[in-house]
Design a protein around this motif. Structure first.
Motif, PDB file in Angstrom:
ATOM      1  N   GLY A 113       0.786  -1.230   0.000  1.00  0.00           N
ATOM      2  CA  GLY A 113       0.000   0.000   0.000  1.00  0.00           C
ATOM      3  C   GLY A 113       0.817   1.280   0.000  1.00  0.00           C
ATOM      4  N   GLU A 114       0.102   2.398  -0.071  1.00  0.00           N
ATOM      5  CA  GLU A 114       0.734   3.714  -0.171  1.00  0.00           C
ATOM      6  C   GLU A 114       1.446   4.129   1.111  1.00  0.00           C
ATOM      7  OE1 GLU A 114       1.067   5.658  -2.856  1.00  0.00           O
ATOM      8  OE2 GLU A 114       0.216   3.948  -3.941  1.00  0.00           O
ATOM      9  N   ASN A 115       1.082   3.511   2.229  1.00  0.00           N
ATOM     10  CA  ASN A 115       1.706   3.888   3.504  1.00  0.00           C
ATOM     11  C   ASN A 115       3.056   3.218   3.729  1.00  0.00           C
ATOM     12  OD1 ASN A 115      -0.435   5.562   4.271  1.00  0.00           O
ATOM     13  ND2 ASN A 115      -1.587   3.838   5.097  1.00  0.00           N
ATOM     14  N   MET A 116       3.465   2.351   2.831  1.00  0.00           N
ATOM     15  CA  MET A 116       4.762   1.684   2.985  1.00  0.00           C
ATOM     16  C   MET A 116       5.896   2.690   2.841  1.00  0.00           C
ATOM     17  SD  MET A 116       6.558  -1.246   0.636  1.00  0.00           S
ATOM     18  CE  MET A 116       7.132  -0.023  -0.557  1.00  0.00           C
ATOM     19  N   GLY A 117       6.836   2.649   3.773  1.00  0.00           N
ATOM     20  CA  GLY A 117       8.010   3.506   3.691  1.00  0.00           C
ATOM     21  C   GLY A 117       9.163   2.789   3.001  1.00  0.00           C
ATOM     22  N   ILE A 118      10.056   3.556   2.404  1.00  0.00           N
ATOM     23  CA  ILE A 118      11.245   3.003   1.746  1.00  0.00           C
ATOM     24  C   ILE A 118      12.476   3.634   2.374  1.00  0.00           C
ATOM     25  CG2 ILE A 118      12.511   2.767  -0.429  1.00  0.00           C
ATOM     26  CD1 ILE A 118       9.867   2.945  -1.902  1.00  0.00           C
ATOM     27  N   ALA A 119      13.465   2.810   2.704  1.00  0.00           N
ATOM     28  CA  ALA A 119      14.718   3.302   3.266  1.00  0.00           C
ATOM     29  C   ALA A 119      15.883   2.674   2.522  1.00  0.00           C
ATOM     30  CB  ALA A 119      14.801   2.982   4.759  1.00  0.00           C
ATOM     31  N   ILE A 120      16.940   3.453   2.339  1.00  0.00           N
ATOM     32  CA  ILE A 120      18.168   2.966   1.703  1.00  0.00           C
ATOM     33  C   ILE A 120      19.280   2.998   2.743  1.00  0.00           C
ATOM     34  CG2 ILE A 120      19.878   3.339  -0.112  1.00  0.00           C
ATOM     35  CD1 ILE A 120      17.726   4.748  -1.733  1.00  0.00           C
ATOM     36  N   LYS A 121      19.915   1.848   2.948  1.00  0.00           N
ATOM     37  CA  LYS A 121      21.071   1.770   3.848  1.00  0.00           C
ATOM     38  C   LYS A 121      22.277   1.364   3.016  1.00  0.00           C
ATOM     39  CE  LYS A 121      22.726  -0.216   8.189  1.00  0.00           C
ATOM     40  NZ  LYS A 121      22.416  -1.134   9.318  1.00  0.00           N
ATOM     41  N   ALA A 122      23.140   2.324   2.745  1.00  0.00           N
ATOM     42  CA  ALA A 122      24.296   2.085   1.887  1.00  0.00           C
ATOM     43  C   ALA A 122      25.580   2.185   2.700  1.00  0.00           C
ATOM     44  CB  ALA A 122      24.326   3.088   0.738  1.00  0.00           C
ATOM     45  N   ASP A 123      26.563   1.380   2.330  1.00  0.00           N
ATOM     46  CA  ASP A 123      27.855   1.418   3.004  1.00  0.00           C
ATOM     47  C   ASP A 123      28.524   2.770   2.778  1.00  0.00           C
ATOM     48  OD1 ASP A 123      29.839  -0.791   4.261  1.00  0.00           O
ATOM     49  OD2 ASP A 123      30.985   0.704   3.141  1.00  0.00           O
ATOM     50  N   LYS A 124      29.247   3.230   3.785  1.00  0.00           N
ATOM     51  CA  LYS A 124      29.849   4.568   3.699  1.00  0.00           C
ATOM     52  C   LYS A 124      30.946   4.661   2.639  1.00  0.00           C
ATOM     53  CE  LYS A 124      33.181   3.741   7.454  1.00  0.00           C
ATOM     54  NZ  LYS A 124      33.626   4.219   8.790  1.00  0.00           N
ATOM     55  N   ASN A 125      31.505   3.513   2.209  1.00  0.00           N
ATOM     56  CA  ASN A 125      32.581   3.526   1.210  1.00  0.00           C
ATOM     57  C   ASN A 125      32.087   3.283  -0.211  1.00  0.00           C
ATOM     58  OD1 ASN A 125      34.660   3.914   3.169  1.00  0.00           O
ATOM     59  ND2 ASN A 125      34.500   1.761   3.718  1.00  0.00           N
ATOM     60  N   ILE A 126      30.780   3.241  -0.389  1.00  0.00           N
ATOM     61  CA  ILE A 126      30.229   2.943  -1.710  1.00  0.00           C
ATOM     62  C   ILE A 126      30.362   4.164  -2.624  1.00  0.00           C
ATOM     63  CG2 ILE A 126      27.834   3.696  -1.426  1.00  0.00           C
ATOM     64  CD1 ILE A 126      28.836   0.303  -2.782  1.00  0.00           C
ATOM     65  N   PRO A 127      30.751   3.977  -3.883  1.00  0.00           N
ATOM     66  CA  PRO A 127      30.828   5.109  -4.814  1.00  0.00           C
ATOM     67  C   PRO A 127      29.449   5.703  -5.091  1.00  0.00           C
ATOM     68  CG  PRO A 127      32.038   3.207  -5.651  1.00  0.00           C
ATOM     69  CD  PRO A 127      31.238   2.727  -4.485  1.00  0.00           C
ATOM     70  N   TYR A 128      29.411   6.989  -5.350  1.00  0.00           N
ATOM     71  CA  TYR A 128      28.142   7.658  -5.602  1.00  0.00           C
ATOM     72  C   TYR A 128      27.448   7.088  -6.838  1.00  0.00           C
ATOM     73  CZ  TYR A 128      24.804  11.190  -7.054  1.00  0.00           C
ATOM     74  OH  TYR A 128      23.663  11.826  -7.471  1.00  0.00           O
ATOM     75  N   ALA A 129      28.218   6.649  -7.819  1.00  0.00           N
ATOM     76  CA  ALA A 129      27.627   6.117  -9.055  1.00  0.00           C
ATOM     77  C   ALA A 129      26.718   4.923  -8.775  1.00  0.00           C
ATOM     78  CB  ALA A 129      28.725   5.724 -10.035  1.00  0.00           C
ATOM     79  N   VAL A 130      27.085   4.108  -7.790  1.00  0.00           N
ATOM     80  CA  VAL A 130      26.265   2.943  -7.442  1.00  0.00           C
ATOM     81  C   VAL A 130      24.956   3.395  -6.805  1.00  0.00           C
ATOM     82  CG1 VAL A 130      26.158   0.827  -6.071  1.00  0.00           C
ATOM     83  CG2 VAL A 130      28.302   1.495  -7.168  1.00  0.00           C
ATOM     84  N   ILE A 131      25.039   4.354  -5.871  1.00  0.00           N
ATOM     85  CA  ILE A 131      23.840   4.884  -5.233  1.00  0.00           C
ATOM     86  C   ILE A 131      22.933   5.544  -6.265  1.00  0.00           C
ATOM     87  CG2 ILE A 131      22.970   6.503  -3.499  1.00  0.00           C
ATOM     88  CD1 ILE A 131      24.362   4.075  -2.367  1.00  0.00           C
ATOM     89  N   LYS A 132      23.530   6.210  -7.240  1.00  0.00           N
ATOM     90  CA  LYS A 132      22.737   6.873  -8.271  1.00  0.00           C
ATOM     91  C   LYS A 132      21.940   5.857  -9.084  1.00  0.00           C
ATOM     92  CE  LYS A 132      23.032  10.324 -11.957  1.00  0.00           C
ATOM     93  NZ  LYS A 132      22.161   9.598 -12.893  1.00  0.00           N
ATOM     94  N   LYS A 133      22.520   4.672  -9.334  1.00  0.00           N
ATOM     95  CA  LYS A 133      21.782   3.636 -10.058  1.00  0.00           C
ATOM     96  C   LYS A 133      20.547   3.194  -9.284  1.00  0.00           C
ATOM     97  CE  LYS A 133      24.918   0.483 -10.870  1.00  0.00           C
ATOM     98  NZ  LYS A 133      25.511  -0.761 -11.406  1.00  0.00           N
ATOM     99  N   VAL A 134      20.701   3.050  -7.959  1.00  0.00           N
ATOM    100  CA  VAL A 134      19.563   2.671  -7.122  1.00  0.00           C
ATOM    101  C   VAL A 134      18.503   3.765  -7.159  1.00  0.00           C
ATOM    102  CG1 VAL A 134      18.830   2.165  -4.757  1.00  0.00           C
ATOM    103  CG2 VAL A 134      20.974   1.213  -5.634  1.00  0.00           C
ATOM    104  N   MET A 135      18.930   5.011  -7.032  1.00  0.00           N
ATOM    105  CA  MET A 135      17.986   6.125  -7.053  1.00  0.00           C
ATOM    106  C   MET A 135      17.299   6.257  -8.411  1.00  0.00           C
ATOM    107  SD  MET A 135      20.072   9.046  -4.948  1.00  0.00           S
ATOM    108  CE  MET A 135      20.370   8.897  -3.176  1.00  0.00           C
ATOM    109  N   ASP A 136      18.047   6.024  -9.494  1.00  0.00           N
ATOM    110  CA  ASP A 136      17.456   6.082 -10.837  1.00  0.00           C
ATOM    111  C   ASP A 136      16.415   4.981 -11.009  1.00  0.00           C
ATOM    112  OD1 ASP A 136      18.990   8.248 -11.527  1.00  0.00           O
ATOM    113  OD2 ASP A 136      20.509   7.089 -12.596  1.00  0.00           O
ATOM    114  N   SER A 137      16.697   3.813 -10.434  1.00  0.00           N
ATOM    115  CA  SER A 137      15.743   2.705 -10.506  1.00  0.00           C
ATOM    116  C   SER A 137      14.447   3.073  -9.790  1.00  0.00           C
ATOM    117  CB  SER A 137      16.350   1.450  -9.887  1.00  0.00           C
ATOM    118  OG  SER A 137      15.448   0.366  -9.950  1.00  0.00           O
ATOM    119  N   LEU A 138      14.560   3.695  -8.617  1.00  0.00           N
ATOM    120  CA  LEU A 138      13.374   4.124  -7.881  1.00  0.00           C
ATOM    121  C   LEU A 138      12.635   5.235  -8.628  1.00  0.00           C
ATOM    122  CD1 LEU A 138      14.786   4.214  -4.226  1.00  0.00           C
ATOM    123  CD2 LEU A 138      13.325   2.472  -5.241  1.00  0.00           C
TER     124      LEU A 138
END
Length: 203
Positions: free
Chosen positions: A160-185
């Motif tokens: 449902g619409e009330n479901m929350g989404i959280a991203i827990k990423a490692d502090k050493n992860i490159p920004y490009a990887v996080i951007k792929k996850v964000m682009d997917s969302l």
């Protein structure tokens, strides 16, 4: 005239009410406590001074570990079961009813849809070993094969619409990887989510 002697009596304190209160308090804390789920894949979150709390219920968490692999988890077995059933219906996830029940009990998953059934057949220690060590582990999240958006879309449809989404990423992860996850969302119009960080003192 002689004095009256007062007979000394032993002091007796009835401890029964105190033991009753202790049992009631213990029961209360056991029933209201939130147990931390075991995370097979360890992710060291970056520090932040933000004290905004993520939702405690109906939450989908996306984990991105230091090598760039993506994993997912729902906050409850009921949520995991709903997710599996929705994936069967909308994206052809091939799981039997027994495997759906087994899927509902895992604390974290991350594999191609085609490999989920085989992964579930492994013992718990072997499952965790696969998530941590196997090169095929992780939910695909790239331009050629973006299964992450299928899982997140199915979770939204199931919870449902009330479901929350959280991203827990490692502090050493490159920004490009996080951007792929964000682009997917973003491709499925999921533009609101929390970023999980570790609390640190403000300088």
């Amino acid at each position: 005239m002689g004095r009256f002697k007062i007979k000394k009596q032993d002091t007796f304190i009835d401890m029964t009410p105190m033991s009753d209160v202790m049992v009631l308090l213990l029961t209360f804390f056991m029933l209201t406590a939130t147990f931390v789920k075991d995370e097979p894949v360890k992710v060291v979150a970056p520090g932040s001074v933000s004290e905004i709390k993520i939702p405690e219920g109906n939450l989908l968490t996306i984990f991105v570990e230091k090598s760039g692999k993506v994993f997912m988890s729902m906050d409850s077995p009921a949520g995991m079961e709903k997710l599996a059933k929705e994936m069967k219906k909308s994206h052809g996830l091939r799981l039997t009813d027994k495997e759906v029940k087994e899927f509902a009990q895992v604390s974290m998953f991350g594999s191609r849809k085609a490999n989920i059934a085989a992964w579930l057949k492994l013992e718990n220690a072997e499952r965790n070993s696969f998530l941590n060590e196997d090169a095929k582990a992780g939910i695909p999240c790239d331009s050629t094969n973006d299964e992450l958006k299928d899982w997140v879309g199915a979770a939204r449809a199931a919870c449902g619409e009330n479901m929350g989404i959280a991203i827990k990423a490692d502090k050493n992860i490159p920004y490009a990887v996080i951007k792929k996850v964000m682009d997917s969302l973003r491709s499925i119009h999921e533009n609101r989510y929390n970023l999980i960080t570790a609390l640190k003192n403000e300088e």
